[in-house]
Design a protein around this motif. Sequence first.
Motif, mmCIF file in Angstrom:
data_model
loop_
_atom_site.group_PDB
_atom_site.id
_atom_site.type_symbol
_atom_site.label_atom_id
_atom_site.label_comp_id
_atom_site.label_asym_id
_atom_site.label_seq_id
_atom_site.Cartn_x
_atom_site.Cartn_y
_atom_site.Cartn_z
ATOM 1 N N TYR A 43 0.834 -1.212 0.000
ATOM 2 C CA TYR A 43 0.000 0.000 0.000
ATOM 3 C C TYR A 43 0.869 1.264 0.000
ATOM 4 C CZ TYR A 43 -3.147 3.619 1.704
ATOM 5 O OH TYR A 43 -3.851 4.778 1.852
ATOM 6 N N LYS A 44 1.895 1.288 0.862
ATOM 7 C CA LYS A 44 2.762 2.468 0.968
ATOM 8 C C LYS A 44 3.570 2.694 -0.306
ATOM 9 C CE LYS A 44 3.323 2.127 5.979
ATOM 10 N NZ LYS A 44 4.258 1.779 7.080
ATOM 11 N N ALA A 45 3.893 1.596 -1.004
ATOM 12 C CA ALA A 45 4.720 1.702 -2.207
ATOM 13 C C ALA A 45 3.928 2.120 -3.440
ATOM 14 C CB ALA A 45 5.414 0.367 -2.474
ATOM 15 N N THR A 46 2.603 2.117 -3.333
ATOM 16 C CA THR A 46 1.777 2.495 -4.484
ATOM 17 C C THR A 46 2.042 3.940 -4.872
ATOM 18 O OG1 THR A 46 0.042 0.970 -3.790
ATOM 19 C CG2 THR A 46 -0.579 2.676 -5.364
ATOM 20 N N GLU A 47 2.368 4.148 -6.120
ATOM 21 C CA GLU A 47 2.685 5.490 -6.593
ATOM 22 C C GLU A 47 1.435 6.355 -6.641
ATOM 23 O OE1 GLU A 47 6.254 4.069 -9.601
ATOM 24 O OE2 GLU A 47 4.313 4.676 -10.373
ATOM 25 N N GLU A 48 1.606 7.620 -6.345
ATOM 26 C CA GLU A 48 0.486 8.552 -6.385
ATOM 27 C C GLU A 48 -0.064 8.633 -7.806
ATOM 28 O OE1 GLU A 48 -0.546 13.153 -5.145
ATOM 29 O OE2 GLU A 48 1.407 12.294 -4.689
ATOM 30 N N GLY A 49 -1.357 8.428 -7.922
ATOM 31 C CA GLY A 49 -1.990 8.477 -9.235
ATOM 32 C C GLY A 49 -1.897 7.175 -9.995
ATOM 33 N N SER B 139 5.418 0.074 -8.179
ATOM 34 C CA SER B 139 6.545 -0.337 -9.016
ATOM 35 C C SER B 139 7.753 -0.630 -8.134
ATOM 36 C CB SER B 139 6.880 0.766 -10.025
ATOM 37 O OG SER B 139 7.932 0.357 -10.866
ATOM 38 N N VAL B 140 7.712 -1.764 -7.461
ATOM 39 C CA VAL B 140 8.807 -2.174 -6.577
ATOM 40 C C VAL B 140 9.099 -3.654 -6.797
ATOM 41 C CG1 VAL B 140 8.426 -0.468 -4.754
ATOM 42 C CG2 VAL B 140 7.159 -2.612 -4.714
ATOM 43 N N SER B 141 10.314 -4.038 -6.495
ATOM 44 C CA SER B 141 10.694 -5.444 -6.619
ATOM 45 C C SER B 141 10.320 -6.193 -5.342
ATOM 46 C CB SER B 141 12.204 -5.557 -6.849
ATOM 47 O OG SER B 141 12.911 -5.110 -5.700
ATOM 48 N N LEU C 120 10.128 -4.847 -1.434
ATOM 49 C CA LEU C 120 8.987 -5.095 -0.552
ATOM 50 C C LEU C 120 9.426 -5.835 0.708
ATOM 51 C CD1 LEU C 120 6.136 -6.155 -3.028
ATOM 52 C CD2 LEU C 120 6.215 -4.087 -1.624
ATOM 53 N N ALA C 121 10.303 -6.832 0.531
ATOM 54 C CA ALA C 121 10.801 -7.603 1.672
ATOM 55 C C ALA C 121 11.538 -6.699 2.650
ATOM 56 C CB ALA C 121 11.722 -8.719 1.185
ATOM 57 N N SER C 122 12.377 -5.810 2.113
ATOM 58 C CA SER C 122 13.136 -4.891 2.963
ATOM 59 C C SER C 122 12.209 -3.938 3.709
ATOM 60 C CB SER C 122 14.123 -4.099 2.103
ATOM 61 O OG SER C 122 14.814 -3.147 2.878
ATOM 62 N N SER C 123 11.214 -3.410 3.005
ATOM 63 C CA SER C 123 10.266 -2.471 3.614
ATOM 64 C C SER C 123 9.453 -3.130 4.718
ATOM 65 C CB SER C 123 9.328 -1.920 2.540
ATOM 66 O OG SER C 123 8.318 -1.120 3.111
ATOM 67 N N ALA C 124 9.073 -4.399 4.499
ATOM 68 C CA ALA C 124 8.243 -5.116 5.474
ATOM 69 C C ALA C 124 9.063 -5.770 6.578
ATOM 70 C CB ALA C 124 7.406 -6.176 4.758
ATOM 71 N N GLY C 125 10.396 -5.795 6.412
ATOM 72 C CA GLY C 125 11.244 -6.444 7.405
ATOM 73 C C GLY C 125 11.149 -7.956 7.359
ATOM 74 N N LEU C 126 10.939 -8.505 6.146
ATOM 75 C CA LEU C 126 10.772 -9.949 5.979
ATOM 76 C C LEU C 126 11.859 -10.491 5.056
ATOM 77 C CD1 LEU C 126 6.915 -9.957 5.280
ATOM 78 C CD2 LEU C 126 8.033 -10.291 7.490
ATOM 79 N N SER C 127 12.042 -11.803 5.076
ATOM 80 C CA SER C 127 12.978 -12.421 4.143
ATOM 81 C C SER C 127 12.351 -12.443 2.749
ATOM 82 C CB SER C 127 13.302 -13.852 4.575
ATOM 83 O OG SER C 127 12.158 -14.683 4.429
#
Length: 210
Positions: free
Chosen positions: A15-21, A26-28, A32-39
């Motif tokens: 949700y946070k990575a969704t680009e405005e508009g 557009s993330v790998s 996503l793993a790094s942002s969520a703190g997951l493997s």
Amino acid sequence: MNYSNPELQLLQSIYKATEEGDSYASVSQRQLASSAGLSIGLTNILLKRFIERGWVKFLHIDGKKIKYALTPSGMEEIAMRAVEYFARAERNTELYRKKIDIFIEGIVRERYKALLLIGLSELDFLFDYACLRYKIGFYKNIKVFMREKDEQDSNWDGLVVVCADNFEDSEEMKGQVGIDIKQHMGIPKEIPLIRFSQILMNIAVKNTSS
């Protein structure tokens, strides 16, 4: 001790990575793993699960590149899980507050005068409040304690150390093979150290020097 909810963390990261508009993020998977703190492995498994459940959809860009987006049901899932998560967190906080209060009252009866907290930053406000109520010193940084000890020309007597159960796995202890927490921190052997799980089990500290 881990209070995380991996599915909720990953849904929120998308949700946070969704680009405005743009409804697609557009993330790998690595990002996503790094942002969520997951493997990356767990992230891959959860993304497949989300797609099967209809919470997430994806769009192929330039062959291998993929964009992810939450569906309306995915947004509903975030809202529902967030409410449940914070309700549980609130209940846990009240339980921890009571257990910490009992523990602090006990060490005050044993004539301890200060508490040093190691590796429990998410609960420091509960310890701080209880120590304030019972009028004993509270430290969450050993350097601050050491500085005050030197300034007041005092010793280690009257100190209790409370430590996270998994502190040995922290970045601070990485590579410290064969060295225990007291050695690492420069804390004398005779100073009592208790784990947070022991506080939850109502294990008391006895002051043999009082």
